[in-house]
Design an enzyme around this catalytic site. Sequence first.
Site, PDB file in Angstrom:
ATOM      1  N   CYS A   2      -0.932   4.537  10.840  1.00 34.02           N
ATOM      2  CA  CYS A   2      -0.064   5.114   9.772  1.00 34.02           C
ATOM      3  C   CYS A   2      -0.298   6.619   9.979  1.00 34.02           C
ATOM      4  O   CYS A   2       0.627   7.425   9.620  1.00 34.02           O
ATOM      5  CB  CYS A   2      -0.463   4.940   8.267  1.00 34.02           C
ATOM      6  SG  CYS A   2       0.267   3.102   7.589  1.00 34.02           S
TER       7      CYS A   2
ATOM      8  N   GLU B  73       2.745   3.908   3.649  1.00 32.28           N
ATOM      9  CA  GLU B  73       3.204   5.125   4.398  1.00 32.28           C
ATOM     10  C   GLU B  73       4.263   4.771   5.294  1.00 32.28           C
ATOM     11  O   GLU B  73       5.106   5.759   5.159  1.00 32.28           O
ATOM     12  CB  GLU B  73       1.785   5.718   5.009  1.00 32.28           C
ATOM     13  CG  GLU B  73       0.587   6.059   4.297  1.00 32.28           C
ATOM     14  CD  GLU B  73      -0.509   4.791   4.367  1.00 32.28           C
ATOM     15  OE1 GLU B  73      -1.622   5.205   4.528  1.00 32.28           O
ATOM     16  OE2 GLU B  73       0.005   3.610   4.358  1.00 32.28           O
TER      17      GLU B  73
ATOM     18  N   CYS C  44      -4.745   4.402   7.695  1.00 39.78           N
ATOM     19  CA  CYS C  44      -5.270   3.765   8.823  1.00 39.78           C
ATOM     20  C   CYS C  44      -4.643   4.481  10.032  1.00 39.78           C
ATOM     21  O   CYS C  44      -3.867   5.533   9.761  1.00 39.78           O
ATOM     22  CB  CYS C  44      -4.734   2.310   9.122  1.00 39.78           C
ATOM     23  SG  CYS C  44      -2.830   2.048   9.414  1.00 39.78           S
TER      24      CYS C  44
ATOM     25  N   HIS D  79       2.770  -1.123   5.923  1.00 42.33           N
ATOM     26  CA  HIS D  79       2.028  -0.211   5.071  1.00 42.33           C
ATOM     27  C   HIS D  79       2.703   0.797   4.144  1.00 42.33           C
ATOM     28  O   HIS D  79       3.919   0.910   4.639  1.00 42.33           O
ATOM     29  CB  HIS D  79       0.838   0.528   5.997  1.00 42.33           C
ATOM     30  CG  HIS D  79      -0.244  -0.361   6.411  1.00 42.33           C
ATOM     31  ND1 HIS D  79      -1.307   0.185   6.827  1.00 42.33           N
ATOM     32  CD2 HIS D  79      -0.437  -1.816   6.554  1.00 42.33           C
ATOM     33  CE1 HIS D  79      -2.084  -0.931   7.561  1.00 42.33           C
ATOM     34  NE2 HIS D  79      -1.376  -2.057   7.259  1.00 42.33           N
TER      35      HIS D  79
END
Length: 157
Positions: A101, A72, A98, A70
């Site tokens: 993250c 992040e 999410c 992801h």
Amino acid sequence: MQRVSWDRYFMDIAQVVSSRSTCSRKNVGSVIVRDRTILSTGYNGSLRGLPHCDDIGHMMEGGHCVATIHAEQNAIIHAAKNGVAINDGTIYVTASPCWSCFKSIANAGLRRIVYGEFYRDERIFEFSQRLGIELEHLALSTAALSASALPAVPPIE
């Protein structure tokens, strides 16, 4: 002409960063900032050195492509890889983090999350309050998307 706010400036940059995403299921970009200085950026994409899921297909589990890192996480990893301290910074991300993250953001010492659109996990609202992490929504800008679609500047010869 009125200048854009710092939050808008960094969120627009996160939107441009998202244009580098290699998983078209959800283009996400992030920018980590402290003292109005960009420390790191990240976008969602395949593991370094592996083919992009847009090229070879998505690895789906529970309705999610799990082949990607992801945005992040990539921004945090890039900062660590380059020896850049990000504690007490702000992360701008085009979609709210999410759960995984969010936990990485919290443990990396980031104190503020500015997100463009809500994405799936409401636990971040409760836990951001419990941890003293500011969580702020800032709508995505259509201007940033137009800027990322500009043609490339030809090289100077």
